[in-house]
Structures are given as C-alpha cells and as structure tokens.
Design a protein around this motif. Structure first.
Motif, PDB file in Angstrom:
ATOM      1  N   VAL A  63       0.954  -1.028  -0.045  1.00 50.58           N
ATOM      2  CA  VAL A  63      -0.013   0.040   0.000  1.00 50.58           C
ATOM      3  C   VAL A  63       0.912   1.105  -0.105  1.00 50.58           C
ATOM      4  N   ILE A  64       0.406   2.013  -0.791  1.00 51.10           N
ATOM      5  CA  ILE A  64       1.102   3.571  -0.935  1.00 51.10           C
ATOM      6  C   ILE A  64      -0.017   4.423   0.078  1.00 51.10           C
ATOM      7  N   ILE A  65       0.703   5.078   0.919  1.00 54.16           N
ATOM      8  CA  ILE A  65      -0.481   5.720   1.810  1.00 54.16           C
ATOM      9  C   ILE A  65      -0.179   7.248   1.466  1.00 54.16           C
ATOM     10  N   PRO A  66      -0.822   7.939   0.769  1.00 47.78           N
ATOM     11  CA  PRO A  66      -0.572   9.575   0.725  1.00 47.78           C
ATOM     12  C   PRO A  66      -1.129  10.265   1.812  1.00 47.78           C
ATOM     13  N   VAL A  67      -0.206  11.252   2.267  1.00 50.48           N
ATOM     14  CA  VAL A  67      -0.442  12.259   3.205  1.00 50.48           C
ATOM     15  C   VAL A  67      -0.165  13.438   2.878  1.00 50.48           C
ATOM     16  N   GLN A  68      -1.178  14.537   3.069  1.00 53.71           N
ATOM     17  CA  GLN A  68      -1.113  15.725   2.653  1.00 53.71           C
ATOM     18  C   GLN A  68      -0.265  16.534   3.644  1.00 53.71           C
ATOM     19  N   CYS A  69       0.514  17.413   3.263  1.00 53.41           N
ATOM     20  CA  CYS A  69       1.342  18.205   4.061  1.00 53.41           C
ATOM     21  C   CYS A  69       0.568  19.495   4.813  1.00 53.41           C
ATOM     22  N   GLU A  70      -0.522  19.154   5.636  1.00 51.85           N
ATOM     23  CA  GLU A  70      -1.448  20.146   6.193  1.00 51.85           C
ATOM     24  C   GLU A  70      -1.706  19.645   7.701  1.00 51.85           C
ATOM     25  N   TYR A  71      -1.994  20.338   8.426  1.00 54.12           N
ATOM     26  CA  TYR A  71      -2.477  19.943   9.885  1.00 54.12           C
ATOM     27  C   TYR A  71      -3.624  18.618   9.759  1.00 54.12           C
ATOM     28  N   PHE A  72      -3.616  17.948  10.854  1.00 57.93           N
ATOM     29  CA  PHE A  72      -4.657  16.988  10.765  1.00 57.93           C
ATOM     30  C   PHE A  72      -3.973  15.918   9.809  1.00 57.93           C
ATOM     31  N   ALA A  73      -2.783  16.028   9.261  1.00 56.33           N
ATOM     32  CA  ALA A  73      -2.508  14.975   8.254  1.00 56.33           C
ATOM     33  C   ALA A  73      -2.229  13.596   8.676  1.00 56.33           C
ATOM     34  N   LEU A  74      -2.297  13.567  10.329  1.00 53.42           N
ATOM     35  CA  LEU A  74      -2.009  12.061  10.664  1.00 53.42           C
ATOM     36  C   LEU A  74      -3.030  11.663  11.280  1.00 53.42           C
ATOM     37  N   GLU A  75      -4.197  12.612  11.053  1.00 58.77           N
ATOM     38  CA  GLU A  75      -5.435  12.094  11.601  1.00 58.77           C
ATOM     39  C   GLU A  75      -6.121  10.890  10.778  1.00 58.77           C
ATOM     40  N   GLY A  76      -6.663   9.727  11.365  1.00 56.76           N
ATOM     41  CA  GLY A  76      -6.854   8.975  10.612  1.00 56.76           C
ATOM     42  C   GLY A  76      -5.994   7.791   9.966  1.00 56.76           C
ATOM     43  N   ILE A  77      -4.831   8.269  10.124  1.00 58.44           N
ATOM     44  CA  ILE A  77      -3.816   7.134   9.628  1.00 58.44           C
ATOM     45  C   ILE A  77      -3.829   5.966  10.506  1.00 58.44           C
ATOM     46  N   SER A  78      -3.941   6.281  11.796  1.00 62.15           N
ATOM     47  CA  SER A  78      -4.008   4.949  12.741  1.00 62.15           C
ATOM     48  C   SER A  78      -4.966   4.176  12.257  1.00 62.15           C
ATOM     49  N   LYS A  79      -6.046   4.768  11.838  1.00 61.05           N
ATOM     50  CA  LYS A  79      -7.246   3.696  11.796  1.00 61.05           C
ATOM     51  C   LYS A  79      -6.955   2.856  10.465  1.00 61.05           C
ATOM     52  N   LEU A  80      -6.498   3.732   9.451  1.00 59.87           N
ATOM     53  CA  LEU A  80      -6.054   2.753   8.160  1.00 59.87           C
ATOM     54  C   LEU A  80      -5.202   1.880   8.437  1.00 59.87           C
ATOM     55  N   LEU A  81      -3.923   2.293   9.526  1.00 56.90           N
ATOM     56  CA  LEU A  81      -2.874   1.186   9.612  1.00 56.90           C
ATOM     57  C   LEU A  81      -3.707   0.044  10.282  1.00 56.90           C
ATOM     58  N   ASN A  82      -4.539   0.078  11.283  1.00 52.98           N
ATOM     59  CA  ASN A  82      -5.247  -0.731  12.106  1.00 52.98           C
ATOM     60  C   ASN A  82      -6.086  -1.619  10.852  1.00 52.98           C
ATOM     61  N   THR A  83      -6.671  -1.157  10.361  1.00 53.04           N
ATOM     62  CA  THR A  83      -7.331  -2.017   9.121  1.00 53.04           C
ATOM     63  C   THR A  83      -6.385  -2.692   8.326  1.00 53.04           C
TER      64      THR A  83
END
Length: 256
Positions: A144-164
């Motif tokens: 999986v490639i996970i795009p992350v935008q360079c803005e505040y809250f970028a890491l929000e939700g990533i833990s959910k995806l990583l958990n999935t």
C-alpha cells in the motif's frame, strides 16, 4: 510477476487519485507495463486518463458483480504501456450487492491474479473509505502507498487505516506490506507543511518516500484535459516529482 499496489487513505482530498494517475503514467514512461484499476466510484482516475465514463460499457463494477473477465474492461490510454480499468458510480452499490457473495473480500484478488503475468505494476486507486471495496483492494495488494497531505491533521485517521491494514494482514492477506508514505501537496513556504514532513518522517522513518509531491498548478489542470501531467507539461514540477517517485518505487522493488 507484476506487483499489485493499492493507493489508500480513507481521508479524502489527500492527492490519492492524482498520485494514482501520475505514478502510473510515470512508471509507464519509464518503460514499465502498468495497469491502473480505478476502484473509486467517483471514477476520477478513469476520466483523468481520458476514459469517457458515460461510454464505458464494461467497468470494474461489472467485473466484480457479474464475474466478467477483467480483460474486457481494459482501456488503453495515450501512453502506450499504460492501461486502465475504469470505475463507475454503480460501484457505490456494489458493496451491498457483494454481501451475498462467497469469499466476498477476495473478489478483486480473483480478478487481478491472472493479470500479474501481463503487467509489471498494477495500481489500484481506492475510494476514500474503508468499505468492502477498499478491503477487497487491500486483500488483493502486495503493498500500500499511503498519501499524506502536508497540512494540519494529516496524521489524523492514519492510525485507523494502519489498523485496518493490520487486520487484513492477520485475517485475509498475510503478504501485504506498506510500500511507503507519500507526502503530497507540499508548500515549502508554509511552516505547518514543514512540520508535517518532520512529524511523518520522525514517525515512519524509512517507510516515507524521499520524493515529496509539491503543490503544482499543472497537476490540478491536467485531469480536465484527460491526460496525466507528464503529457500535459513534462517540464512542470509535478511531472518531475512523479517521475522521481516512480524511479524510487522501481528502485525499491528491484533491490529485493
């Protein structure tokens, strides 16, 4: 044997479709044979590569629901070694239709496995949700490639995806790995953007691609012309960023 890579992030607007289109086009430009599977009902990756979705008779929807051979849904693009399997708004309802299916999480796997011999890379543009279609994509993918935008809250939700991804790894697809985190929409003038880059790199270290995708007008203009940025303006910063990313993906995979 081709490698299957999903581009996923359930947060919308992070540059996932832009990255799918332009990474696929750049890999093809570097003489790899590439298939882009549009698994997002919005079908933006399809139209961004010049497929007229209204005219497309066979899409990923028919393949998943009616068991149609994926070869019937393959469309060519303006780049010789890049093909696309388009999406359709019907895909929204596919999740409910698939509930009755046996082994419903593996429908995409069944479609894509035979195509490994025909392509070097198969990329999947996932929808911004963690529904059954995205689960199908992650079950079919090697990474999986996970795009992350360079803005505040970028890491929000990533833990959910990583958990999935972790759940899928343990229950459905033991081979799935993280190909890399891709920093997108970067504006070097913004302090917040630089902080996000630092934070993501500190957090995920060598899993973060060296290439950063910068904000670029050409990147946002290209899809309205139905072509990837490399055909729209090969000298633009966007085109150069995605070529560098493609080279990095190739280097990572040919090392192994």
């Amino acid at each position: 044997m081709g490698k299957i890579i999903a581009l996923a992030n359930q947060k919308g607007g992070v540059g996932k479709t832009t990255s799918s289109i332009n990474l696929a086009a750049s890999l093809a430009t570097l003489e790899k044979k590439v298939l882009l599977v549009d698994a997002d009902p919005q079908a933006n990756a399809s139209s961004g590569l010049g497929v007229d979705i209204r005219q497309a008779e066979t899409t990923i929807y028919e393949c998943l629901i009616n068991d149609i051979d994926i070869r019937e849904a393959i469309y060519t693009t303006d780049i010789k070694t890049l093909d696309v399997v388009p999406s359709h708004i019907d895909l929204v309802g596919a999740e409910i239709e698939m509930l009755q299916m046996e082994n419903r999480e593996k429908a995409m796997s069944r479609l894509l496995e035979p195509m490994r011999n025909e392509y070097d890379y198969i990329l999947m543009d996932c929808s911004p949700s963690l529904g059954l279609i995205t689960v199908n994509c992650l079950t079919a993918a090697d990474s999986v490639i996970i795009p992350v935008q360079c803005e505040y809250f970028a890491l929000e939700g990533i833990s959910k995806l990583l958990n999935t991804i972790k759940i899928i790894k343990s229950k459905l697809n033991p081979k799935i790995d993280i190909e890399g985190f891709l920093l997108t929409m970067y504006d070097s003038r913004l302090r917040s953007a630089n902080q996000v880059v630092e934070e993501v790199r500190k957090h995920f270290q060598e899993l973060v691609f060296k290439t950063i995708i910068q904000r670029n007008v050409r990147l946002s203009e290209a899809p309205s012309h139905g072509i990837p940025v490399i055909l729209y303006d090969a000298d633009s910063i966007g085109a150069k960023n995605y070529l560098a990313l493609a080279q990095e993906v190739i280097n990572r995979n040919e090392k192994h």
